[in-house]
Design an enzyme around this catalytic site. Structure first.
Site, PDB file in Angstrom:
ATOM      1  N   GLU A 471     -19.840 -23.366  34.299  1.00 34.92           N
ATOM      2  CA  GLU A 471     -18.863 -22.341  33.916  1.00 34.92           C
ATOM      3  C   GLU A 471     -18.833 -21.187  34.905  1.00 34.92           C
ATOM      4  O   GLU A 471     -18.958 -20.019  34.539  1.00 34.92           O
ATOM      5  CB  GLU A 471     -19.160 -21.823  32.497  1.00 34.92           C
ATOM      6  CG  GLU A 471     -19.076 -22.916  31.452  1.00 34.92           C
ATOM      7  CD  GLU A 471     -19.208 -22.415  30.008  1.00 34.92           C
ATOM      8  OE1 GLU A 471     -19.486 -21.219  29.795  1.00 34.92           O
ATOM      9  OE2 GLU A 471     -19.031 -23.238  29.091  1.00 34.92           O
ATOM     10  N   GLU A 547     -20.336 -30.124  28.059  1.00 35.38           N
ATOM     11  CA  GLU A 547     -20.885 -29.206  27.057  1.00 35.38           C
ATOM     12  C   GLU A 547     -19.932 -29.232  25.874  1.00 35.38           C
ATOM     13  O   GLU A 547     -18.726 -29.037  26.053  1.00 35.38           O
ATOM     14  CB  GLU A 547     -21.008 -27.799  27.650  1.00 35.38           C
ATOM     15  CG  GLU A 547     -21.867 -26.872  26.828  1.00 35.38           C
ATOM     16  CD  GLU A 547     -22.144 -25.553  27.567  1.00 35.38           C
ATOM     17  OE1 GLU A 547     -22.576 -25.590  28.737  1.00 35.38           O
ATOM     18  OE2 GLU A 547     -21.907 -24.502  26.969  1.00 35.38           O
TER      19      GLU A 547
END
Ligand SMILES: *[C@@H]1O[C@H](CO)[C@@H](O)[C@H](O)[C@H]1NC(C)=O
Ligand SMILES: *[C@@H]1O[C@H](CO)[C@@H](O)[C@H](O)[C@H]1NC(C)=O
Ligand SMILES: *[C@@H]1O[C@H](CO)[C@@H](O)[C@H](O)[C@H]1NC(C)=O
Ligand SMILES: *[C@@H]1O[C@H](CO)[C@@H](O)[C@H](O)[C@H]1NC(C)=O
Ligand SMILES: *[C@@H]1O[C@H](CO)[C@@H](O)[C@H](O)[C@H]1NC(C)=O
Length: 860
Positions: A471, A547
């Site tokens: 991220e 994720e």
């Protein structure tokens, strides 16, 4: 031949032994643990006037062996800093410092509420300057001029700098890196003073980073001509049931002052159950000439007939091999170097997902941080093994090392147990997420850190893909795509056999970042249906949920009314108690970006067979990131775990087990059935199971038999039932036959403590751990499911209390405390022995008004 077999046995013993133990000596190379006998002090004001900035010119050149595309750093002139600092002097009196053994986490003892440390970082005192000192004894042979003496550091948090006898030898700033220093030049016969300085800033992480020399430290003594650091690379480019090709590159380093001719031979042995057979293949001896101060590689290739392949259970077996490389010169063994590896193939299929040895392996993964709950970030073999055993029991076959390189021993366990690993390097690149994040190091260190990481981990059979980042900032922009391209090229250069991903929560198909990486790794957005758009744009790339979920809950707490859907926000009616800071264990709540397990399963089903699977956020709760209560007055540890911080499974564990172990007969009902204030009120019963049908009875009255509502659904629900004290029974059926059952009974008044232990015999090495579980029970032995009695532990005999916990994210009692409130009826004590202890010891748990309980543990 006899000699060689013996040598392999020794090497195997070293693999089997606890990772921190001294490795067995092999001719030509001696590796010993440097974990014991350190003195330590932490300072919150700088005690030495040093800083990374003043040390940096002397530390940067250590990166040079890992720089290929970037510019190498020049050696500075002048005298190295720190020579006059008192902490590095042999004469310095460290009597008042603490005695510690490594691995060591200086922050885990607390207390919580450390000044300047956010809830995100776990409110523990990770910041400050830590000094470690130890006397290192060298023999005349060590300093005779024929040996190289290395210090191998598996991880030190962070900005490490090392002095030997007052001389700055080097260091490494990134706390997750493993690195090596050559101590030879400054070592002298007799006593030497090794001094290590660490520095950790506030706001240097988004989670609990730990603090200190938190991984193993090793001393390696070897001939000046030896296999270099992480100097072997083994690949298996062709694998079939009848034959496999094993390619091997060995890098020989000559730190002597003259050219050396060495003969390099590698024999390959199967690792059978801790015993060994004859070598199954030998990579022909090759002679190479290595000039002084240089490195040369020698490559070979060999066929292994009828190879025993490595693959994840239950459909495959994690067979391993050991390559034993011997360097000789004029008949003398200079070095013996062992490399454990597996023979297996990986296929990244855009249409079928991940294939190992040509068999599809659906990725049933969890993401986990590196802390081990109440014992913190200090690596402990048993704690890590227990965590993996619990995850394995749930049906997990994959681990993502979110978001940084793990301890090397985690990968050794994964190799042995057959987990597949997404090995992740970074949480940020040139743009940080916290004030003192890795972006400060990125410009000067990313190439070295990444190459070192891949070289360290690339021979592990378990590693099936690399993640270069999690991220990262501005995923829509051009910069991260350029950085990703550079990083991926580095990984490909160091390991041409595996694909690379970056975990993307915000990139869209049209952005440059997903185009830059091999595997499309989506964080959360796949669950919203975005898998389809990425597949359309990238039909040649494998896709997975790197994720998923981010479901949040606290074990054993339930709120009403229960949401009628299967997915809701934590702050909607009936999902949480914001005053108590607990979230309902009906397991449907999430923080806004996430989803319940149920919603993720449906998305996974919708995009089969091409979505390769998922890595759930998270397997275990971890310290820090107590979303949604990370602010002032908030909690200490996360709510994301499928398993709580103490290692007690939440209800969620069973919905994953239902999906991931479809052949295990399992029926799990919730909530508990002790609700004196809810008599006559609607109290929904949910059952997690892989059964075709489930029937529920309350006090003998059937509440109806329900069919599995659909593919990918493992939650059966009776949302209208009313509470009456007594007994709930749930029975699951497959093919019309009873397949499993669960029973919950109303508990009476708490009466006693029931105490059990995960292993009744532990090693008396002072490192092995026993996990003691306490249940608050009524007079019939039924768990009092809301009990919060204060339990006090004591140990009699050669045992020692390490820490206590209960899995309650709001509990601010320091982990080493011998008293701990039960949470939802459970408490945990972690115990070990003093080093070298033998015999039995007793752990007793007491609570006011309750019958005490105890357990006897044997130290062997
Ligand atoms: C080279 O190293 C050897 C020991 O390995 C030593 O005896 C010799 O003096 C060294 N020669 C030079 C020129 O440094
Ligand atoms: C060397 O170190 C050991 C252990 O710290 C100590 O007991 C011993 O007195 C030291 N010897 C000398 C000569 O300083
Ligand atoms: C030996 O193998 C390594 C690693 O695969 C490779 O980088 C190198 O080019 C090879 N060298 C030769 C001479 O083939
Ligand atoms: C492992 O060893 C045990 C006994 O030592 C033996 O029964 C078993 O068959 C072995 N398994 C394998 C895979 O070799
Ligand atoms: C323990 O539980 C009782 C009953 O739920 C509650 O009233 C009390 O506040 C709890 N005590 C603590 C210390 O949490």
């Amino acid at each position: 031949m006899i000699v060689l077999v013996h040598l392999v046995l020794l090497a195997l013993v070293s693999w089997a032994a606890a990772a921190a133990a001294a490795a067995a000596p092999t001719p030509g190379r001696v590796q010993t643990s440097l974990n014991e006998g350190w003195k330590f002090a932490r300072f919150t004001n700088n005690p030495d006037s040093l800083s990374y900035n003043t040390l940096k010119p002397w530390i940067l050149p250590l990166a040079n062996p890992f720089i290929v595309t970037g510019t190498k750093y020049p050696s500075p002139s002048g005298s190295a800093p720190g020579a006059n600092v008192q902490q590095v002097q042999s004469s310095f009196n460290d009597n008042t410092w603490q005695e510690v053994d490594l691995p060591h986490d200086w922050a885990i003892a607390g207390p919580f509420g450390a000044p300047g440390i956010s809830g995100g970082m776990g409110r523990l005192p990770t910041n400050g300057i830590g000094w470690y000192r130890k006397t290192l004894v060298a023999t005349a042979d060590d300093v005779s001029g024929t040996k190289s003496i290395f210090l191998d550091v598996d991880g030190a948090m962070s900005y490490a700098a090392v002095w030997l006898n007052g001389n700055l030898v080097g260091g490494w700033p990134w706390g997750y890196a493993s690195w090596r220093l050559d101590l030879t030049r400054h070592l002298r016969a007799g006593n030497n003073t090794l001094a290590i300085r660490l520095e950790s800033a506030v706001e240097n992480s988004r989670w609990y980073p730990g603090a200190g020399i938190y991984r193993n430290l090793w001393l390696v003594k070897v001939d000046k001509t030896h296999v270099g650091q992480w100097g072997t690379q083994i690949t298996t480019p062709q694998v079939s049931a009848s034959s496999a090709t094993v390619n091997l590159a060995v890098q020989v380093e000559n730190l002597g002052n003259a050219t050396r001719e060495v003969e390099v031979t590698t024999r390959i042995y199967p690792v059978n159950n801790g015993t060994t057979a004859e070598a199954v293949a030998t990579v022909k001896a090759a002679t190479i000439s290595v000039p002084a101060g240089e490195k040369r590689s020698v490559n070979g290739s060999v066929a292994v007939a009828n190879p025993r392949l490595w693959g994840p259970p239950p459909s495959q077996t994690p067979n391993l091999y050991l390559a034993v490389t011997t360097l000789t010169s004029g008949g003398t063994v200079l070095d013996t170097y062992t490399t454990r590896f597996g023979i297996r193939s990986i296929t990244y299929s855009p249409s079928q997902g991940l294939l190992i040895n040509s068999q599809r392996v659906y990725v049933q993964g969890t993401c986990n941080h590196h802390d081990q709950g109440a014992i913190g970030a200090a690596y402990n073999h048993r704690a890590t093994q227990r965590q993996l055993e619990i995850l394995r029991d749930m049906g997990t076959n994959a681990l993502r090392t979110s978001h940084n390189p793990p301890a090397p021993e985690l990968l050794e366990l994964a190799d042995e147990m057959g987990f597949i690993v997404l090995d992740e390097a970074f949480d940020c690149w040139s743009v940080g997420k916290t004030t003192n994040d890795y972006h400060l190091l990125y410009p000067e260190w990313h190439e070295a850190d990444l190459r070192a990481f891949v070289r360290r981990d690339r021979n592990h059979a378990s590693v099936i893909a690399w993640s270069i980042g999690n991220e990262v900032a501005n995923q829509e922009a051009a910069l991260p795509a350029r950085e990703a391209t550079e990083l991926q090229n580095i990984v490909h250069a160091e390991d041409p056999t595996r694909q690379v991903t970056s975990a993307m929560n915000a990139a869209a198909p049209e952005h440059a970042l997903p185009a830059a990486v091999d595997i499309i790794g989506l964080n959360y957005q796949g669950e919203y249906g975005n898998y389809a758009a990425f597949r359309q744009k990238f039909p040649n790339k494998m896709i997975w949920g790197s994720e998923t979920a981010s479901c949040i809950s606290s074990r054993g707490t339930y709120y009403f009314p229960v949401h009628s859907g299967n997915n809701n926000r934590w702050n909607t009616a009936g999902s949480s108690d914001a005053n108590a800071r607990y979230i309902s264990a009906y397991e449907m709540a999430n923080p806004g970006w996430g989803n319940s397990p149920d919603a993720v399963f449906l998305a996974q089903e919708r995009f089969q067979p091409w979505v390769a699977g998922e890595f759930v956020w998270t397997g275990f709760d971890y310290i820090g990131e107590p979303t949604p209560w990370g602010g002032n007055g908030g909690s200490r540890s996360s709510y994301f775990g499928i398993v709580d911080l103490a290692g007690f499974p939440k209800d969620r564990f069973y919905i994953y087990q239902a999906r991931w172990r479809p052949d295990k007969p399992m029926v799990h009902l919730l909530p508990h059935w002790t609700w004196p204030e809810r008599v006559g009120q609607v109290t929904p019963i949910h059952v997690f199971s892989g059964a075709d049908e489930v029937e529920v009875w309350i006090n003998g009255a059937s509440q109806g038999r329900k069919k599995k509502p659909g593919n990918g659904i493992y939650r059966f629900r009776w949302d209208e039932v009313k509470y009456a004290a007594g007994e709930v029974v749930a029975v699951g059926y497959k093919g019309g036959k009873e397949w499993g059952r669960d029973v919950k009974k109303t508990a009476g008044t708490a009466a006693a403590l029931a105490v059990t232990v995960d292993r009744a015999v532990i090693d008396g090495d002072g490192k092995d751990l026993a996990y003691v579980r306490v249940e608050v029970v009524d007079d019939k032995g039924i768990i009092a499911p809301r009990a919060n009695n204060t339990v006090t532990f004591s140990v009699a005999g050669p045992g020692k209390l390490v820490a206590t916990d209960n899995g309650d994210p709001t509990d601010m009692t320091a982990f080493p405390s011998s008293s701990r409130k039960a949470f939802s009826g459970l408490a945990l004590a972690i115990v070990k022995t003093e080093k070298g202890a033998k015999g039995q010891f007793t752990v007793t748990a007491r609570a006011d008004g309750l019958k005490q309980g105890q357990v006897v543990i044997t130290a062997a």
